[in-house]
Design a protein around this motif. Structure first.
Motif, PDB file in Angstrom:
ATOM      1  N   PHE A  81       7.238   5.968   6.813  1.00 25.00           N
ATOM      2  CA  PHE A  81       6.427   7.383   6.573  1.00 25.00           C
ATOM      3  C   PHE A  81       7.604   8.344   6.134  1.00 25.00           C
ATOM      4  CE2 PHE A  81       5.880  11.579   8.398  1.00 25.00           C
ATOM      5  CZ  PHE A  81       4.596  11.806   7.783  1.00 25.00           C
ATOM      6  N   GLN A  82       7.124   9.038   4.980  1.00 23.58           N
ATOM      7  CA  GLN A  82       8.222  10.075   4.440  1.00 23.58           C
ATOM      8  C   GLN A  82       7.757  11.012   4.379  1.00 23.58           C
ATOM      9  OE1 GLN A  82       9.071   7.201   1.228  1.00 23.58           O
ATOM     10  NE2 GLN A  82      11.498   7.636   1.519  1.00 23.58           N
ATOM     11  N   ASN A  83       8.287  12.360   4.795  1.00 19.91           N
ATOM     12  CA  ASN A  83       7.688  13.704   4.914  1.00 19.91           C
ATOM     13  C   ASN A  83       8.559  14.481   4.012  1.00 19.91           C
ATOM     14  OD1 ASN A  83       6.615  16.075   5.089  1.00 19.91           O
ATOM     15  ND2 ASN A  83       6.298  16.155   7.308  1.00 19.91           N
ATOM     16  N   ALA A  84       8.329  15.158   3.067  1.00 21.49           N
ATOM     17  CA  ALA A  84       9.198  15.982   2.153  1.00 21.49           C
ATOM     18  C   ALA A  84       9.469  17.264   2.543  1.00 21.49           C
ATOM     19  CB  ALA A  84       8.633  16.053   0.548  1.00 21.49           C
ATOM     20  N   ILE A  85       8.342  17.733   3.560  1.00 24.34           N
ATOM     21  CA  ILE A  85       8.578  18.986   4.089  1.00 24.34           C
ATOM     22  C   ILE A  85       8.637  19.080   5.589  1.00 24.34           C
ATOM     23  CG2 ILE A  85       7.185  21.324   4.378  1.00 24.34           C
ATOM     24  CD1 ILE A  85       5.784  20.480   1.798  1.00 24.34           C
ATOM     25  N   PRO A  86      10.023  18.985   5.996  1.00 26.89           N
ATOM     26  CA  PRO A  86      10.474  18.906   7.467  1.00 26.89           C
ATOM     27  C   PRO A  86      10.114  20.013   8.398  1.00 26.89           C
ATOM     28  CG  PRO A  86      12.333  19.438   6.328  1.00 26.89           C
ATOM     29  CD  PRO A  86      11.413  19.288   5.183  1.00 26.89           C
ATOM     30  N   SER A  87       9.899  21.060   7.890  1.00 35.36           N
ATOM     31  CA  SER A  87       9.082  22.304   8.906  1.00 35.36           C
ATOM     32  C   SER A  87       8.376  23.091   8.081  1.00 35.36           C
ATOM     33  CB  SER A  87      10.791  22.717   9.449  1.00 35.36           C
ATOM     34  OG  SER A  87      11.260  23.687   8.342  1.00 35.36           O
ATOM     35  N   VAL A  95       3.093   7.328   2.754  1.00 33.57           N
ATOM     36  CA  VAL A  95       3.016   6.079   3.902  1.00 33.57           C
ATOM     37  C   VAL A  95       3.175   5.123   3.128  1.00 33.57           C
ATOM     38  CG1 VAL A  95       1.841   4.964   5.588  1.00 33.57           C
ATOM     39  CG2 VAL A  95       1.582   7.492   5.281  1.00 33.57           C
ATOM     40  N   SER A  96       4.010   4.108   3.051  1.00 32.94           N
ATOM     41  CA  SER A  96       4.279   3.057   2.424  1.00 32.94           C
ATOM     42  C   SER A  96       4.310   1.915   3.104  1.00 32.94           C
ATOM     43  CB  SER A  96       5.581   2.984   1.635  1.00 32.94           C
ATOM     44  OG  SER A  96       5.678   3.906   0.706  1.00 32.94           O
ATOM     45  N   ASP A  97       3.594   0.882   2.902  1.00 32.28           N
ATOM     46  CA  ASP A  97       3.209  -0.131   3.702  1.00 32.28           C
ATOM     47  C   ASP A  97       3.363  -1.622   2.928  1.00 32.28           C
ATOM     48  OD1 ASP A  97       2.122  -0.828   6.585  1.00 32.28           O
ATOM     49  OD2 ASP A  97       1.137  -2.346   5.292  1.00 32.28           O
ATOM     50  N   THR A 151       0.882  -1.274   0.105  1.00 35.39           N
ATOM     51  CA  THR A 151      -0.047  -0.237   0.210  1.00 35.39           C
ATOM     52  C   THR A 151       0.770   1.319  -0.050  1.00 35.39           C
ATOM     53  OG1 THR A 151      -1.647  -1.145   1.306  1.00 35.39           O
ATOM     54  CG2 THR A 151      -1.962   1.154   1.170  1.00 35.39           C
ATOM     55  N   ARG A 152       0.584   2.195  -0.815  1.00 35.06           N
ATOM     56  CA  ARG A 152       1.289   3.810  -0.839  1.00 35.06           C
ATOM     57  C   ARG A 152       0.125   4.498  -0.580  1.00 35.06           C
ATOM     58  NH1 ARG A 152       2.397   7.554  -4.076  1.00 35.06           N
ATOM     59  NH2 ARG A 152       4.502   8.560  -3.959  1.00 35.06           N
ATOM     60  N   ILE A 153       0.336   5.336   0.157  1.00 38.87           N
ATOM     61  CA  ILE A 153      -0.334   6.464   0.283  1.00 38.87           C
ATOM     62  C   ILE A 153       0.123   7.778   0.161  1.00 38.87           C
ATOM     63  CG2 ILE A 153      -2.391   7.755   1.701  1.00 38.87           C
ATOM     64  CD1 ILE A 153      -2.525   5.153   3.556  1.00 38.87           C
ATOM     65  N   GLY A 154      -0.036   8.305  -1.013  1.00 44.12           N
ATOM     66  CA  GLY A 154       0.336   9.672  -1.136  1.00 44.12           C
ATOM     67  C   GLY A 154      -0.466  10.745  -0.818  1.00 44.12           C
ATOM     68  N   LYS A 155       0.018  11.840   0.095  1.00 43.50           N
ATOM     69  CA  LYS A 155      -0.920  12.855   0.691  1.00 43.50           C
ATOM     70  C   LYS A 155      -0.271  14.370   0.165  1.00 43.50           C
ATOM     71  CE  LYS A 155      -1.624  10.000   4.899  1.00 43.50           C
ATOM     72  NZ  LYS A 155      -1.383  10.076   6.530  1.00 43.50           N
ATOM     73  N   SER A 156      -0.978  14.863  -0.388  1.00 43.29           N
ATOM     74  CA  SER A 156      -0.722  16.249  -0.790  1.00 43.29           C
ATOM     75  C   SER A 156      -1.952  17.263  -0.689  1.00 43.29           C
ATOM     76  CB  SER A 156      -0.402  16.411  -2.349  1.00 43.29           C
ATOM     77  OG  SER A 156      -1.668  15.861  -3.003  1.00 43.29           O
TER      78      SER A 156
END
Lengths: 726, 308
Positions: free
Chosen positions: A249-255, A224-226, A192-197
């Motif tokens: 979980f990967q976040n391209a915007i850390p702040s 979110v990759s599962d 499962t891959r959930i891309g959030k934008s």
């Protein structure tokens, strides 16, 4: 009305209907002659158009399109293509819903029942937060929101235009492979891959609780990759299953860095901009083993063991973006947390039927959460990018939750059974960071089930629970020491659940449920005192004959939460007149009606639903004694007032008439309406600039949406059931 | 939608779809054991039911493509031996297992038929589960005789309607102000629950409430530098995931939600008067979260008090 799209759809459908659908005819023919063909292609579709009646402005649509896309014009709610070689046992299908819309989905599936099942699914989820937000921020680079310099005036905010719909979009894609190579073995893999934008409303203070503060749209770019793998081996005597789950979980915007709307130069008293951290990248591994063993006397033993590691070592962002804060300790910050939290879960179960009419069961479970970090002290913390704390210890929150239960079930007569049981729950926490080291809750319960009768089902459960714990030390120590937190306090709980279904005559089914819960926090001088709930529901279904159905239901929910607090200030830490009582009352009533009617068999049918949900939220506050003894300002601050009531009202209605042109084709005219209204003091009169707070001032507006949907449906009866159309 | 995932899936699907039909087409002959009548015998009297079942996936498997002797029993896999029943012309029920009608078999007997094949994978912990121990029948939720739902052989078109028959409050909560997209079909009851039994609480499909939530909300998993204790322990301390009248599916309005735990000196414990200008930021918009925005935890070195 936008008739062009509807007219186009009508023409397409009419043409298809008048030429009895080559594809459809072939599909139907192939369905009846599957044994003779080697390849069968089938198709189904639902298409048409939607148009709104009257005015429905974009800014009114926020709540209406919260999780969906409802454009006017051409629409394809359902599309299906199927391929089945040979006699149709193996099937491959492609199904789509809401084609071309923001909430569209795609389902690709190939299967041979009993052997393999492969699915690929993409089901887009839009989430609209607002259609009335106003903001002057510009995102000049990912995660950096800036304002013009000099800063805009309050009028510029208050007179600015509404932004386009503020929404996040989730794109979950799931590939699922299930294989049963033999009756003993099962293998399953899910990816499962959930891309959030999109954007999410967030806010930030630049000084303290008095502001200035600003609300803004924080950009989202997360994934979110599962991966879940499981292998199962089963024979009659025993079954085993092993599972592994990897979640990343990967976040391209850390702040998120945000300009202060009231300052353009950094100072030690307040920064020109603030920076908040976002969710850090993290990884979780979970391995699980489950087993079951069948023994004589219908005895079954089960057990499971699970171990997980949650790791987070994302690089820290800097302590502050305020250039006026120059403390040398800032350079001594560790690079990352080095967190490794581990959970260990052990559970076991036993069920048996030593006598024909008596069953026994018992379960035990332990959930242990350990939370270790490499760096347990922060040399410096710059709170709100301005005030400095040094050498702060980072609290970790380990805990162990254990619970067990045992019950006996006695089948008094064939359909009637009575159960007696006893539950035990224990919670062990770190008293250095929480208020109590140990809390234990015990709960005897009894239940009666009348099942297996054609004309009646009845279920009732009553339980009473008593939660007590070790010595209570309110954290932090300067807080009101008589205060008790609700999740650690002593509590007496009773719960009653009733569910009944009766079919007095074949045509009528009556059902009802009644759930009552009462939590009393018995040894809490301050804090939550009681929490009550009562939910009653009734439902009637009348099926006078094969052609008509009528149903109605009513659900009433009441929730009452009573809190006892005392305002405290430095010079008045325990003034008895500063005590206030807070009653939170939520009342929700939901009514639903539905009917279906076959007006002319195989030609005309109709149906409809109507729902009405009304919610009233009241927060009542009062001081048992008028505040006195402090300064006038303190006494005023201690005065408790009722909050304005919040009301919410949602009424969706859906009525349709369907004309079946032939067994495969149908034409549906659907009238739908949705009335939404709310009165919420929290946001109703909000202006973008209020005092020193700069809000988005977004609020779901009331609406009265009415629309007509005309659809043609080609749906051979032998095909899979299509997703119900909203 | 990532192209590589789609490409791989299409390749797998194509390979399986176009595989030589003969690979699984040759089925061995299966003898009818003693006491059994055979599915053809059932169809003599129950034509409608037989035809309906035969059109389902399970029907195709049992009646036309059995993979073992047990599946080859067809109707009698679930209904048990029916020779006595058939030979009596339907008058004698014999040991017939029935799942509906006016004289259904006891629930335990019904469920035992299903568990012959299904006591594995997600149903391994069915016995002793909350549903099993209250005599919930498999056929209370599922039907095999016709396709009534898009998937999982449910009796109702959707999971929400199926589960809502016994859990009406959870169903109606979908109409409340704050809810998840269950009615839109984007998530389902089984996205969080395993109704067939689990080692976790409330028939959850993971080891804890939080681990269920983290399946989609992995951003909340942390572990964070600054943890918020009730969040780390249980998301349901503050949220009711079935729906509430409060923002973000909170159980109570803020600031009262927060004041259940925060009794410090000064602003956390003040009663707050909505009419007072000085109380404005504590009772309007996001209330406490106007400032404490990272309330689920913060990994910012300066994220103490969750304001950054």
């Amino acid at each position: 009305m936008h008739f062009k799209a509807l007219a186009g759809a009508c023409l397409v459908a009419a043409a298809a209907a008048l030429h009895p659908a080559r594809a459809g005819a072939q599909a139907a023919k192939s369905d009846s002659a599957k044994q003779d063909t080697t390849h069968a292609f089938t198709a189904a579709a639902e298409f048409g158009g939607r148009d709104y009646l009257g005015t429905f402005n974009p800014e009114q649509r926020g709540k209406f399109i919260e999780y969906r896309d409802m454009p006017h014009g051409f629409a394809v709610p359902n599309l299906f293509f199927g391929y089945a070689p040979g006699d149709g046992f193996r099937q491959t299908s492609l199904a789509a819903t809401n084609v071309g819309q923001l909430d569209q989905s795609l389902h690709l599936r190939t299967q041979e029942p009993g052997l393999y099942d492969v699915r690929l699914e993409w089901d887009r989820i839009p989430h609209v937060y607002s259609t009335t937000a106003r903001s002057l921020y510009q995102e000049t680079s990912p995660g950096v929101l800036t304002l013009p310099n000099p800063r805009p005036t309050a009028a510029a905010y208050n007179l600015s235009d509404f932004l386009p719909a503020v929404r996040s979009i989730w794109d979950p894609v799931k590939l699922s492979v299930g294989i049963t190579p033999s009756e003993k073995w099962d293998f399953k893999a899910d990816f499962t891959r959930i891309g959030k934008s999109g954007d999410l409303p967030q806010s930030m203070t630049f000084k303290g609780s008095g502001g200035p503060a600003s609300e803004f749209l924080a950009p989202i770019d997360q994934t979110v990759s599962d991966m879940k793998l499981s292998e199962s081996y089963a024979v009659t005597r025993y079954q085993l299953m092993a599972m592994y789950d990897l979640s990343v979980f990967q976040n391209a915007i850390p702040s998120i860095t945000v300009d202060n709307p009231t300052a353009t130069t950094d100072a030690t008293s307040m920064a020109a901009r603030g920076r908040m951290g976002t969710a850090p990248n993290n990884v979780a591994h979970t391995g699980t083993l489950v087993g079951g063993l069948n023994l004589p006397m219908e005895t079954r033993l089960t057990g499971s063991a699970s171990y997980a590691s949650w790791r987070q070592n994302a690089r820290f962002i800097g302590a502050t973006v305020n250039t006026a804060v120059t403390n040398p300790l800032i350079n001594q910050l560790p690079a990352s947390l080095g967190a490794d939290a581990r959970t260990t879960v052990l559970s076991g179960g036993f069920t048996s039927r030593p006598f024909r009419d008596i069953s026994v069961s018992a379960h035990y479970r332990s959930y242990d959460f350990k939370d270790d970090v490499a760096n347990q002290t922060m040399p410096i913390v710059v709170v709100a990018d301005r005030s400095i704390d040094t050498s702060i210890t980072v609290d970790r929150m380990p805990y162990t939750r254990t619970n067990g239960d045992a019950s006996v079930r006695w089948r008094l007569a064939s359909p009637l059974a009575v159960s007696f049981g006893y539950n035990w729950n224990g919670m062990k926490r770190d008293p250095e960071v929480r208020d109590r080291a140990r809390v234990t809750e015990t709960s005897p319960h009894v239940s009666v089930d009348l099942t297996g009768l054609y004309w009646a089902t009845f279920r009732a459960t009553y339980s009473t629970a008593r939660r007590r714990g070790s010595e209570y030390t309110q954290q932090p120590e300067e807080d009101n020491q008589a205060f008790r937190r609700f999740d650690e306090a002593d509590r007496d709980r009773t719960s009653t659940n009733l569910l009944a279904t009766v079919t007095p005559v074949d045509q009528v089914t009556l059902s009802g449920s009644w759930d009552i819960g009462h939590d009393e926090y018995v040894n809490s001088p301050f804090g939550l005192q009681s929490d009550r709930s009562a939910v009653a529901s009734g439902d009637v279904a009348w099926v006078p004959n094969d052609r008509y159905t009528v149903g109605a239901s009513l659900t009433r929910e009441l929730y009452n939460n009573r809190l006892l607090s005392s305002y405290r200030s430095g010079d008045q830490p325990s003034n008895p007149t500063y005590i206030y009582i807070n009653n939170n009352q939520d009342a929700i009533t939901t009514t639903a009606l539905n009917f279906t009617a076959v007006l002319v068999p195989d030609v005309w049918e109709a149906g409809g639903t109507y729902e009405l949900s009304r919610a009233h939220v009241h927060i009542f506050n009062y001081n048992p004694t008028t505040p006195s003894g402090g300064t006038a300002a303190r006494n005023t601050a201690a005065l408790a007032y009722d909050f304005p009531a919040i009301t919410q009202n949602l009424q969706p209605v859906n009525v349709y008439v369907r004309w079946k042109l032939n067994p495969d084709w149908s034409f549906t005219v659907r009238y739908q309406g949705e009335l939404f209204s709310q009165n919420d003091y929290e946001t109703a009169a909000l202006q973008p600039v209020t005092s020193s707070f700069y809000f988005l001032a977004n609020n779901y507006q009331n609406y009265d949406a009415r629309y007509v949907t005309i659809t043609f449906s080609f749906h051979p009866g032998s095909l899979r059931v299509l997703r119900p159309t909203l | 939608m990532p192209r590589h995932a789609l490409t791989r899936a299409l390749a797998v699907a194509a390979a399986l779809a176009f595989a030589a039909p003969s690979a699984f087409a040759q089925q061995p002959a299966h003898a009818v054991p003693a006491g059994y009548a055979g599915s053809a015998s059932c169809a003599d009297c129950h034509q409608k039911e037989s035809a309906s079942f035969g059109a389902t996936n399970k029907g195709k498997l049992f009646l036309n493509h059995p993979r073992n002797d047990h599946q080859a029993l067809g109707c009698e896999v679930c209904h048990g031996p029916t020779k006595t029943h058939a030979e009596s012309g339907g008058d004698d029920r014999g040991g017939l297992i029935t799942f509906n009608g006016k004289h259904p078999s006891p629930v335990a007997e019904q469920n035992a038929q299903c568990l012959q094949c299904h006591e594995k994978t997600a149903r391994m912990l069915w016995k002793g589960s909350a549903h099993e121990s209250h005599d919930v029948a498999c056929t209370d939720c599922h039907t095999l005789m016709h396709a009534a739902s898009e998937r999982a052989n449910l009796r109702q078109p959707t999971e929400l309607e199926t589960c809502g028959r016994c859990h009406p409050a959870e169903k109606t909560k979908q109409l409340q102000f704050a809810h998840m997209p269950v009615e839109q079909g984007k998530i389902e009851c089984t996205s969080c629950h395993n109704p067939h039994g689990s080692a976790g609480p409330s028939l959850l499909a993971a080891n804890s409430i939080n681990e269920v939530c983290f399946q989609c909300h992995a951003d909340k998993r942390g572990p964070y530098l600054w943890e918020h204790a009730p969040v780390a322990e249980n998301c349901a301390n503050c949220h009711d995931p079935h729906g509430t009248p409060h923002d973000n599916m909170l159980k109570l309005s803020r600031p009262r939600l927060c004041q259940q735990c925060h009794a410090g000196t000064g602003h956390p414990i003040q009663p707050r008067n909505p009419a007072l200008a000085s109380d404005f930021q504590f009772v309007f918009n996001r209330q406490c979260s106007n400032c404490h925005i990272n309330i689920h935890g913060s990994n910012n070195p300066s994220g103490e008090f969750f304001v950054r």
